[in-house]
Motif scaffolding. Structure first.
Motif, PDB file in Angstrom:
ATOM      1  N   UNK A 229       0.946  -1.270   0.062  1.00  0.00           N
ATOM      2  CA  UNK A 229      -0.057   0.118  -0.052  1.00  0.00           C
ATOM      3  C   UNK A 229       0.833   1.168  -0.103  1.00  0.00           C
ATOM      4  N   UNK A 230       0.169   2.429  -0.509  1.00  0.00           N
ATOM      5  CA  UNK A 230       1.184   3.488  -0.546  1.00  0.00           C
ATOM      6  C   UNK A 230       1.079   4.479   0.447  1.00  0.00           C
ATOM      7  N   UNK A 231       1.958   4.840   1.206  1.00  0.00           N
ATOM      8  CA  UNK A 231       1.525   5.676   2.436  1.00  0.00           C
ATOM      9  C   UNK A 231       1.902   7.344   1.896  1.00  0.00           C
ATOM     10  N   UNK A 232       2.730   7.358   0.949  1.00  0.00           N
ATOM     11  CA  UNK A 232       3.367   8.757   0.516  1.00  0.00           C
ATOM     12  C   UNK A 232       4.073   8.550  -0.708  1.00  0.00           C
ATOM     13  N   UNK A 233       3.703   9.525  -1.912  1.00  0.00           N
ATOM     14  CA  UNK A 233       4.424   9.656  -2.950  1.00  0.00           C
ATOM     15  C   UNK A 233       4.225  11.077  -3.303  1.00  0.00           C
ATOM     16  N   UNK A 234       5.451  11.676  -4.078  1.00  0.00           N
ATOM     17  CA  UNK A 234       5.410  12.878  -4.417  1.00  0.00           C
ATOM     18  C   UNK A 234       6.761  13.162  -5.369  1.00  0.00           C
ATOM     19  N   UNK A 235       6.801  14.081  -6.109  1.00  0.00           N
ATOM     20  CA  UNK A 235       7.653  14.672  -6.832  1.00  0.00           C
ATOM     21  C   UNK A 235       8.371  15.984  -6.107  1.00  0.00           C
ATOM     22  N   UNK A 236       9.671  16.241  -5.965  1.00  0.00           N
ATOM     23  CA  UNK A 236      10.528  17.163  -5.277  1.00  0.00           C
ATOM     24  C   UNK A 236      11.491  17.512  -5.832  1.00  0.00           C
ATOM     25  N   UNK A 237      12.033  18.679  -5.295  1.00  0.00           N
ATOM     26  CA  UNK A 237      13.353  19.265  -5.713  1.00  0.00           C
ATOM     27  C   UNK A 237      13.929  19.206  -4.384  1.00  0.00           C
ATOM     28  N   UNK A 238      15.442  18.801  -4.477  1.00  0.00           N
ATOM     29  CA  UNK A 238      16.273  19.011  -3.334  1.00  0.00           C
ATOM     30  C   UNK A 238      16.990  20.432  -3.272  1.00  0.00           C
ATOM     31  N   UNK A 239      17.447  20.750  -2.177  1.00  0.00           N
ATOM     32  CA  UNK A 239      18.062  21.858  -1.860  1.00  0.00           C
ATOM     33  C   UNK A 239      19.551  21.749  -2.301  1.00  0.00           C
ATOM     34  N   UNK A 240      20.027  23.108  -2.678  1.00  0.00           N
ATOM     35  CA  UNK A 240      21.858  23.240  -2.710  1.00  0.00           C
ATOM     36  C   UNK A 240      22.070  22.151  -3.817  1.00  0.00           C
ATOM     37  N   UNK A 241      21.696  22.090  -4.937  1.00  0.00           N
ATOM     38  CA  UNK A 241      22.150  21.286  -6.001  1.00  0.00           C
ATOM     39  C   UNK A 241      22.939  21.997  -7.045  1.00  0.00           C
TER      40      UNK A 241
END
Length: 261
Positions: A229-241
């Motif tokens: 089952x899926x608890x959480x899923x998202x697209x995101x950006x990392x800091x300081x890259x």
């Protein structure tokens, strides 16, 4: 014990690589399979943070797949976890062992082999599994087989934490239309591409020819197919890259899957 254990790596870096080490905490792996953070904090994302913070509550061993130099292994050990560290390239594991404090070495087990075909563990044996920036180097079939194996290895109620890279980076700007067209054409694995280097603007020496760009829909499908089952899923950006690793805030995908109790 210090708050965050830092790797001590004697790497032969050129001027640009040393600059990125100083600015972004990034160092290339020894086997041309991308880059790794040299230090865990403060470059954590919410999915890795959730994994690390869960460890004090987990009594069973945890599995970290594709650890490279092992910075997350060090922090997991620091949190009191017993860690099985999987890696495809032995020199990476050798460096990890050199960096583990003596008092924590008996909490670490090493597993050398390619995931998923060369990794086998008993069913219901792990309290958590971390797969960070590894699935991009697998085929679609390998991802599905790997998720099925991870489902078996986890204890009921335990979680898998996955971080992977999308195609949405300046570095892969020429590849984005290719992946988007394959999505339109309903390819099963639209981001699974060969001959990626010829489309890259830089970093060709630190990445393989074949890269599998992933997204939230693809990972959800694979985990659900395995039984999670899926608890959480998202697209995101990392800091300081680095600038060439940025694009539109959807550079990375994270997902947490739960094996039903």
């Amino acid at each position: 014990m210090e708050r965050s254990l830092k790797l001590k790596l004697n790497l032969q870096l050129n001027a640009e690589e040393e600059r990125e080490r100083q600015l972004y905490n990034l160092v290339p792996t020894l086997n041309g399979m991308g880059y790794m953070y040299e230090r865990y904090s403060p470059f954590v994302n919410e999915y890795l943070k959730a994994y690390i913070e869960s460890l004090p509550h987990i009594k069973d061993s945890v599995l970290d797949i594709g650890v490279a130099y092992g910075v997350t292994v060090l922090d997991s050990l620091k949190m009191g976890a017993r860690v099985v560290a999987n890696e495809i390239y032995k020199p990476h594991l050798d460096l990890l062992v050199q960096n583990v404090p003596t008092e924590l070495k008996n909490h670490l087990s090493l597993n050398l082999g390619r995931f998923p075909q060369e990794t086998n563990f008993e069913e219901n044996s792990f309290g958590a599994v971390l797969i960070s920036r590894v699935l991009n180097f697998l085929t679609g079939d390998e991802i599905d087989r790997g998720m099925a194996k991870v489902f078996q290895w986890l204890k009921p109620g335990a979680k898998v934490y996955i971080i992977a890279e999308t195609v949405y980076k300046e570095l892969f700007k020429k590849i984005i239309p290719i992946v988007q067209e394959r999505i339109t054409q309903n390819h099963v694995w639209p981001g699974e591409l060969d001959h990626v280097r010829s489309h890259m603007s830089k970093r060709q020496n630190h990445l393989p020819e074949a890269i599998h760009f992933l997204d939230d829909k693809i990972l959800k499908r694979s985990l659900l197919k395995a039984g999670f089952s899926i608890e959480k899923c998202s697209l995101f950006s990392k800091n300081n890259i680095p600038q060439d690793a940025r694009f539109d805030g959807k550079e990375t995908v994270g997902i947490i899957g739960v094996k039903p109790a």
